[in-house]
Structure formats: structure tokens, C-alpha cells
Write a protein that holds these residues in place. Structure first.
Motif, PDB file in Angstrom:
ATOM      1  N   GLN A 143       0.826  -1.206   0.000  1.00 26.12           N
ATOM      2  CA  GLN A 143       0.000   0.000   0.000  1.00 26.12           C
ATOM      3  C   GLN A 143       0.863   1.260   0.000  1.00 26.12           C
ATOM      4  OE1 GLN A 143      -0.523  -2.753   1.687  1.00 26.12           O
ATOM      5  NE2 GLN A 143      -2.647  -2.984   2.375  1.00 26.12           N
ATOM      6  N   VAL A 144       1.948   1.235   0.784  1.00 28.59           N
ATOM      7  CA  VAL A 144       2.843   2.393   0.832  1.00 28.59           C
ATOM      8  C   VAL A 144       3.481   2.613  -0.533  1.00 28.59           C
ATOM      9  CG1 VAL A 144       4.961   3.301   1.854  1.00 28.59           C
ATOM     10  CG2 VAL A 144       3.283   2.128   3.300  1.00 28.59           C
ATOM     11  N   SER A 145       3.910   1.528  -1.163  1.00 29.89           N
ATOM     12  CA  SER A 145       4.515   1.622  -2.492  1.00 29.89           C
ATOM     13  C   SER A 145       3.527   2.172  -3.512  1.00 29.89           C
ATOM     14  CB  SER A 145       5.023   0.248  -2.931  1.00 29.89           C
ATOM     15  OG  SER A 145       5.488   0.278  -4.259  1.00 29.89           O
ATOM     16  N   ASP A 146       2.281   1.721  -3.447  1.00 35.75           N
ATOM     17  CA  ASP A 146       1.253   2.228  -4.366  1.00 35.75           C
ATOM     18  C   ASP A 146       1.056   3.736  -4.184  1.00 35.75           C
ATOM     19  OD1 ASP A 146       0.858  -0.247  -5.444  1.00 35.75           O
ATOM     20  OD2 ASP A 146      -0.928  -0.714  -4.254  1.00 35.75           O
ATOM     21  N   ALA A 147       1.044   4.180  -2.929  1.00 33.59           N
ATOM     22  CA  ALA A 147       0.860   5.605  -2.663  1.00 33.59           C
ATOM     23  C   ALA A 147       2.025   6.430  -3.206  1.00 33.59           C
ATOM     24  CB  ALA A 147       0.702   5.839  -1.154  1.00 33.59           C
ATOM     25  N   VAL A 148       3.235   5.899  -3.073  1.00 33.62           N
ATOM     26  CA  VAL A 148       4.413   6.594  -3.595  1.00 33.62           C
ATOM     27  C   VAL A 148       4.344   6.686  -5.106  1.00 33.62           C
ATOM     28  CG1 VAL A 148       6.923   6.455  -3.866  1.00 33.62           C
ATOM     29  CG2 VAL A 148       5.890   6.002  -1.634  1.00 33.62           C
ATOM     30  N   ARG A 149       3.976   5.566  -5.758  1.00 33.04           N
ATOM     31  CA  ARG A 149       3.952   5.535  -7.232  1.00 33.04           C
ATOM     32  C   ARG A 149       2.854   6.417  -7.802  1.00 33.04           C
ATOM     33  NH1 ARG A 149       5.049  -0.212  -6.852  1.00 33.04           N
ATOM     34  NH2 ARG A 149       2.859  -0.651  -7.219  1.00 33.04           N
ATOM     35  N   THR A 150       1.692   6.470  -7.119  1.00 32.92           N
ATOM     36  CA  THR A 150       0.549   7.211  -7.662  1.00 32.92           C
ATOM     37  C   THR A 150       0.460   8.633  -7.133  1.00 32.92           C
ATOM     38  OG1 THR A 150      -0.903   6.341  -5.910  1.00 32.92           O
ATOM     39  CG2 THR A 150      -0.776   5.084  -7.976  1.00 32.92           C
ATOM     40  N   GLY A 151       1.310   8.964  -6.129  1.00 27.07           N
ATOM     41  CA  GLY A 151       1.280  10.312  -5.580  1.00 27.07           C
ATOM     42  C   GLY A 151       0.030  10.595  -4.772  1.00 27.07           C
ATOM     43  N   ARG A 152      -0.424   9.604  -3.981  1.00 22.84           N
ATOM     44  CA  ARG A 152      -1.636   9.763  -3.183  1.00 22.84           C
ATOM     45  C   ARG A 152      -1.316   9.817  -1.686  1.00 22.84           C
ATOM     46  NH1 ARG A 152      -5.292  11.643  -6.675  1.00 22.84           N
ATOM     47  NH2 ARG A 152      -5.293  10.407  -8.591  1.00 22.84           N
ATOM     48  N   VAL A 153      -2.159  10.504  -0.943  1.00 18.98           N
ATOM     49  CA  VAL A 153      -2.000  10.621   0.503  1.00 18.98           C
ATOM     50  C   VAL A 153      -2.291   9.272   1.160  1.00 18.98           C
ATOM     51  CG1 VAL A 153      -2.941  11.682   2.594  1.00 18.98           C
ATOM     52  CG2 VAL A 153      -2.516  13.078   0.545  1.00 18.98           C
ATOM     53  N   LEU A 154      -1.511   8.962   2.203  1.00 17.36           N
ATOM     54  CA  LEU A 154      -1.696   7.735   2.965  1.00 17.36           C
ATOM     55  C   LEU A 154      -2.332   8.043   4.311  1.00 17.36           C
ATOM     56  CD1 LEU A 154       1.585   5.622   2.642  1.00 17.36           C
ATOM     57  CD2 LEU A 154      -0.727   4.755   2.302  1.00 17.36           C
ATOM     58  N   ALA A 155      -3.337   7.275   4.681  1.00 18.14           N
ATOM     59  CA  ALA A 155      -3.873   7.328   6.036  1.00 18.14           C
ATOM     60  C   ALA A 155      -3.341   6.100   6.766  1.00 18.14           C
ATOM     61  CB  ALA A 155      -5.401   7.318   6.006  1.00 18.14           C
ATOM     62  N   VAL A 156      -2.528   6.306   7.835  1.00 21.78           N
ATOM     63  CA  VAL A 156      -1.875   5.180   8.488  1.00 21.78           C
ATOM     64  C   VAL A 156      -2.118   5.206   9.986  1.00 21.78           C
ATOM     65  CG1 VAL A 156      -0.044   5.198   6.736  1.00 21.78           C
ATOM     66  CG2 VAL A 156       0.338   6.342   8.926  1.00 21.78           C
ATOM     67  N   ARG A 157      -2.001   4.039  10.577  1.00 26.13           N
ATOM     68  CA  ARG A 157      -1.889   3.913  12.037  1.00 26.13           C
ATOM     69  C   ARG A 157      -0.463   3.457  12.289  1.00 26.13           C
ATOM     70  NH1 ARG A 157      -4.949   4.677  16.060  1.00 26.13           N
ATOM     71  NH2 ARG A 157      -4.719   3.651  18.078  1.00 26.13           N
ATOM     72  N   TYR A 158       0.259   4.224  13.128  1.00 23.36           N
ATOM     73  CA  TYR A 158       1.700   4.026  13.249  1.00 23.36           C
ATOM     74  C   TYR A 158       2.099   3.755  14.699  1.00 23.36           C
ATOM     75  CZ  TYR A 158       6.687   4.896  12.460  1.00 23.36           C
ATOM     76  OH  TYR A 158       8.049   4.766  12.363  1.00 23.36           O
ATOM     77  N   ARG A 159       3.013   2.810  14.906  1.00 22.85           N
ATOM     78  CA  ARG A 159       3.544   2.504  16.233  1.00 22.85           C
ATOM     79  C   ARG A 159       4.852   3.276  16.438  1.00 22.85           C
ATOM     80  NH1 ARG A 159       4.858  -2.579  15.620  1.00 22.85           N
ATOM     81  NH2 ARG A 159       2.930  -3.509  16.395  1.00 22.85           N
ATOM     82  N   ARG A 160       4.929   4.037  17.533  1.00 23.67           N
ATOM     83  CA  ARG A 160       6.136   4.798  17.824  1.00 23.67           C
ATOM     84  C   ARG A 160       6.622   4.456  19.228  1.00 23.67           C
ATOM     85  NH1 ARG A 160       3.927  11.029  18.710  1.00 23.67           N
ATOM     86  NH2 ARG A 160       2.590  10.592  20.506  1.00 23.67           N
ATOM     87  N   TRP A 161       7.821   4.986  19.596  1.00 20.95           N
ATOM     88  CA  TRP A 161       8.434   4.568  20.855  1.00 20.95           C
ATOM     89  C   TRP A 161       7.875   5.297  22.071  1.00 20.95           C
ATOM     90  CZ3 TRP A 161      11.003   8.215  23.790  1.00 20.95           C
ATOM     91  CH2 TRP A 161      11.360   9.401  23.143  1.00 20.95           C
TER      92      TRP A 161
END
Length: 316
Positions: A143-161
């Protein structure tokens, strides 16, 4: 070399269409006068290259002309083969496309170069992952790769420290970087860097990502890495180290030893090594055992001495 520059002009015109002499000169880092001379040489060789005058003019190739790879030199063909990372292509879901592209490239090469490239591919293998790095799964890499290739915004849930450990973010992807077997997403706002394996959920939206004009992913990554290392090593330790211990140093410590090390009377070397923190310096230098002696700072020397006394009592 002039022959290589002439080939570059043809490739630029083939891929970009019409270009002015000034644009070609900028790409090739030569003068406009040099471009004029190169175009004359191409004309003399019978290359179907045309120049249009006027404000919207420039050089162009005759419509329908196809550029072939028969003019690649041996080192250029080698570079194309060694530049390919099939593992990365597989992880991005492009393994089949990569294999097809390699086959097309191989078929386009003249026979001597094709045989040379085949021998080269049999003798080189690229494994980008480190020896002791744990394998990390990045389930949302596609999904991240698709967003990079198509230039689209990503909505993510991210784990941080830090807390809260899970956060929701809307990211404008600027590019993907593969570093030592691990994928990183460089994205706005910021830009900031995110580990793809720490993305817990991802959706490619219909919103168009806005990448800053002139943003250079490779240059940004180099600058961020340099800044990271500069902030990482904020302390120093003065040590005496044996030849065996010196051989075990890597990275910044090895470079510091080479730059400021001075021979001691017993064959050891005295040097100032960069360290990240007192805790890191303790663990790093203690791992060298009897092959190193810490001279300063005093608190680090005492910390290591305390650990050695504890070990002596434990194993006595």
C-alpha cells in the motif's frame, strides 16, 4: 568522452522529446557551444536530428525513430546489471516486471555484450541486509509503495516509541528508501522518516500528495543520515588499544583511530574515540576486553572498573 556525450544527447531527446541547446548543456554540464558542435557531429553521422528555431524551438528526433541499446559500452552494461536489486523488486510486488525488464535489456544488447553480462550476473550477488539484523515484516509495504507511485496521501496507524504508542497520521509520501534490508518512508508534513514495518494499518486515499518543488529524495536521505550521526556521537573517550582491539573497530570509531591515533611505546595506539552515551561507551569498550584501556573520562573509567570488580567477585 565525446562519444559518450553524443549518446547522452540521443537518449535525452529520445526520452524527453524536444530540448533546447541550453537545456542539453545544463543536463550534460557543458557549454552551449559544445552542444552545437556535438549536434553538427550527429548530423554528419546521418542521425535524423532536427532543430526548430523560435521561442518554442529546440532539437528533436525524427518521429518514429527508436533508440537501441547497441551503443552501450561494457562498463555501462555492467552498471545496469549491478544496479538491479531483485529482492527489493519482489518486496514491492514488481518481481515479475523486473525479470521481464532484465530479459528485454539482455535481448537488446549485442551478442558480445550479452555474453559478458551473463558471465557478470553469474559472479555477483547483492544481499543488502546486515548479518545480525532481525528479519522484519512490513505487511503494508504494498500500500505504501502504491501511494508513492501514484502520488496519493496515505492514512496510516503508526507505532512509535513514546506515548501514546499508536497514532493516526495522514502522510504525503515523498519516497521509499531501502536501508540495510529495512524499508523507510519519507513523507510530509516535515518531511519525516517512518519505518514501514511499524505501520499497523494503511489506506491509500484519493487525495493527491503535494511534494515540495525541487525535493531530492537521495539528497534529503544523505543529509538526514549525516545529521543523525552528528547527533549520535556527542561524547569522546580517550583510550589505549591493542592491534587486535583496533582490528575489531568499525564505523566512526575505526575512522577516528585512523585520523588521530598515535603509537604508544608498547605497540598499542592512543586515540580519542567518539561515543554515543556513557552507557553505550561502557558496553562498547567492555566488549573489547583486555584489548583496550580507558584513560578518560574518569567516570567512564570508574564505571568499567566497577563492572570488572563485580565480574571478578562473581567468577572468583
Amino acid at each position: 568522452m565525446k562519444s559518450s556525450r553524443l549518446l547522452s544527447i540521443l537518449m535525452l531527446l529520445h526520452t524527453r522529446g524536444r530540448m533546447t541547446a541550453a537545456e542539453l548543456a545544463g543536463e550534460l554540464e557543458v557549454s552551449v557551444r559544445t552542444v552545437y558542435r556535438d549536434v553538427e557531429s550527429l548530423h554528419a553521422a546521418g542521425v535524423p536530428l532536427y532543430g526548430d528555431a523560435g521561442h518554442r524551438g529546440g532539437y528533436r528526433m525524427l518521429a518514429g525513430q527508436r533508440f537501441r541499446l547497441t551503443d552501450l559500452c561494457e562498463r555501462e552494461a555492467e552498471a545496469l546489471v549491478l544496479a538491479g536489486l531483485p529482492v527489493a523488486a519482489d518486496e514491492l510486488g514488481l518481481g515479475g516486471d523486473f525479470a521481464d525488464a532484465v530479459l528485454k535489456l539482455r535481448a537488446a544488447l549485442p551478442t558480445p555484450l550479452r555474453e559478458h553480462v551473463d558471465r557478470l550476473r553469474a559472479r555477483f550477488h547483492i544481499d543488502a541486509a546486515g548479518w545480525y539484523a532481525e528479519e522484519t515484516e512490513a505487511p503494508f509495504l504494498s500500500q505504501v509503495s502504491d501511494a508513492v507511485r501514484t502520488g496519493r496521501v496515505l492514512a496510516v496507524r503508526y507505532r512509535r516509541w513514546r506515548e501514546p504508542s499508536e497514532v493516526d497520521r495522514r502522510l504525503e509520501p515523498y519516497g521509499l528508501v531501502l536501508k540495510a534490508g529495512r524499508w523507510y518512508l519519507v513523507a510530509g508534513p516535515g518531511p519525516r522518516t517512518y519505518r514501514v514495518d511499524q505501520i499497523l494499518d494503511a489506506t491509500v486515499t484519493e487525495d493527491e500528495a503535494r511534494i515540495p518543488e525541487g525535493f531530492d529524495l537521495a539528497a534529503h536521505w544523505r543529509a538526514s543520515q549525516a545529521d543523525f550521526h552528528a547527533r549520535l556521537h556527542q561524547g569522546d573517550a580517550l583510550v589505549r588499544i591493542s592491534p587486535r582491539g583496533a582490528a575489531r573497530l568499525t564505523g566512526p570509531a575505526a575512522r577516528a583511530l585512523a585520523e588521530n591515533g598515535t603509537p604508544d611505546t608498547d605497540g598499542w595506539t592512543r586515540a580519542t574515540l567518539p561515543v554515543e552515551s556513557p552507557e553505550h561507551a561502557h558496553d562498547f569498550l567492555l566488549a573489547l576486553g583486555t584489548e583496550v584501556e580507558v584513560l578518560a573520562p574518569e567516570d567512564l573509567r570508574e564505571r568499567i572498573a566497577t563492572t570488572v570488580r563485580t565480574l571478578t567477585g562473581r567468577y572468583a
